[in-house]
Design an enzyme around this catalytic site. Sequence first.
Site, PDB file in Angstrom:
ATOM      1  N   TYR A 160      -2.730   4.458  -6.987  1.00  0.00           N
ATOM      2  CA  TYR A 160      -2.254   3.850  -5.778  1.00  0.00           C
ATOM      3  C   TYR A 160      -1.720   5.211  -5.169  1.00  0.00           C
ATOM      4  O   TYR A 160      -2.121   5.605  -3.716  1.00  0.00           O
ATOM      5  CB  TYR A 160      -0.974   3.109  -5.922  1.00  0.00           C
ATOM      6  CG  TYR A 160      -0.435   2.730  -4.674  1.00  0.00           C
ATOM      7  CD1 TYR A 160      -0.756   1.628  -3.703  1.00  0.00           C
ATOM      8  CD2 TYR A 160       0.821   3.270  -4.044  1.00  0.00           C
ATOM      9  CE1 TYR A 160      -0.003   1.167  -2.640  1.00  0.00           C
ATOM     10  CE2 TYR A 160       1.196   2.824  -2.984  1.00  0.00           C
ATOM     11  CZ  TYR A 160       0.788   1.924  -2.345  1.00  0.00           C
ATOM     12  OH  TYR A 160       1.406   1.430  -0.962  1.00  0.00           O
ATOM     13  N   LYS A 164      -3.326   6.812  -1.292  1.00  0.00           N
ATOM     14  CA  LYS A 164      -2.583   7.023  -0.203  1.00  0.00           C
ATOM     15  C   LYS A 164      -2.715   8.375   0.196  1.00  0.00           C
ATOM     16  O   LYS A 164      -2.300   8.643   1.429  1.00  0.00           O
ATOM     17  CB  LYS A 164      -1.342   6.489  -0.499  1.00  0.00           C
ATOM     18  CG  LYS A 164      -0.962   4.938  -0.710  1.00  0.00           C
ATOM     19  CD  LYS A 164      -1.885   4.104   0.615  1.00  0.00           C
ATOM     20  CE  LYS A 164      -1.505   2.646   0.401  1.00  0.00           C
ATOM     21  NZ  LYS A 164      -1.963   2.065   1.605  1.00  0.00           N
TER      22      LYS A 164
END
Length: 256
Positions: A160, A164
């Site tokens: 994740y 990002k």
Amino acid sequence: MDLGARLEGRRILITGASSGLGAHFARLCARNGARVAIAARRADRLQALVGELRESGAQDAISLPLDVSDEASVKTCIGDAVEALGGLDTLVNNAGMASQGLSIDHSTADFDAVLSVNLRGVWLMATEAGRHWRETGTPGAIVNIASVLGLRVATGVAPYAISKAGVVQLTKAMALELARFNIRVNAIAPGYFSTEINEGFFETAQGQAMLKRIPMRRTGEMEELDAPFLLLASDASSFMTGAIVPVDGGHLVNSL
């Protein structure tokens, strides 16, 4: 300046709008007079939200099926949004997913799934919208939903955080390249907000420890994203591009 008024009549496509931040942004846009297209994989949830938006006065709100990891689905969605709304002014790249666990315990499939949605999906949507605006000679704005984890790391969320961080750099790179076409690309980097993606986490011992590391000692309220979103989604930010706007309760300035 009334930021909400700057959305009146604006044509906005929001991905990942079946729940969480995406659904919140859809309600915010509709409430402020925008023409809204919401897109996601969960068609039943989209239909329920469209019904809600229309009942609240946004009679031209529409839903579109979308899998951001599938290029054909992306092309169809952008085309259908442009046709239904009579054009497109703002794209909100909100679709995302997460996985938990140490990086060495993740499978390659886990990693690929997160990157495919969170980064490749943003790339596909942004480039397809960019091509539309360049070809039609019309201005456009892209608002990417990044994360504070794209700017710093935490344990157990490596795919994740990596995805990002990619969104942060994608935002800056595309802002640089597309400014000549009057296309702006900015991002919001939310800190910790209670949504479906982290449901129950902040009641755990780990979640409570996380809250203590946030200078404001709490999670954010959805409404605290409204002003930054309205700024970037409208022409109120007409001289902003490549900006990453943290909304995080001071998380990024904490050295812990």
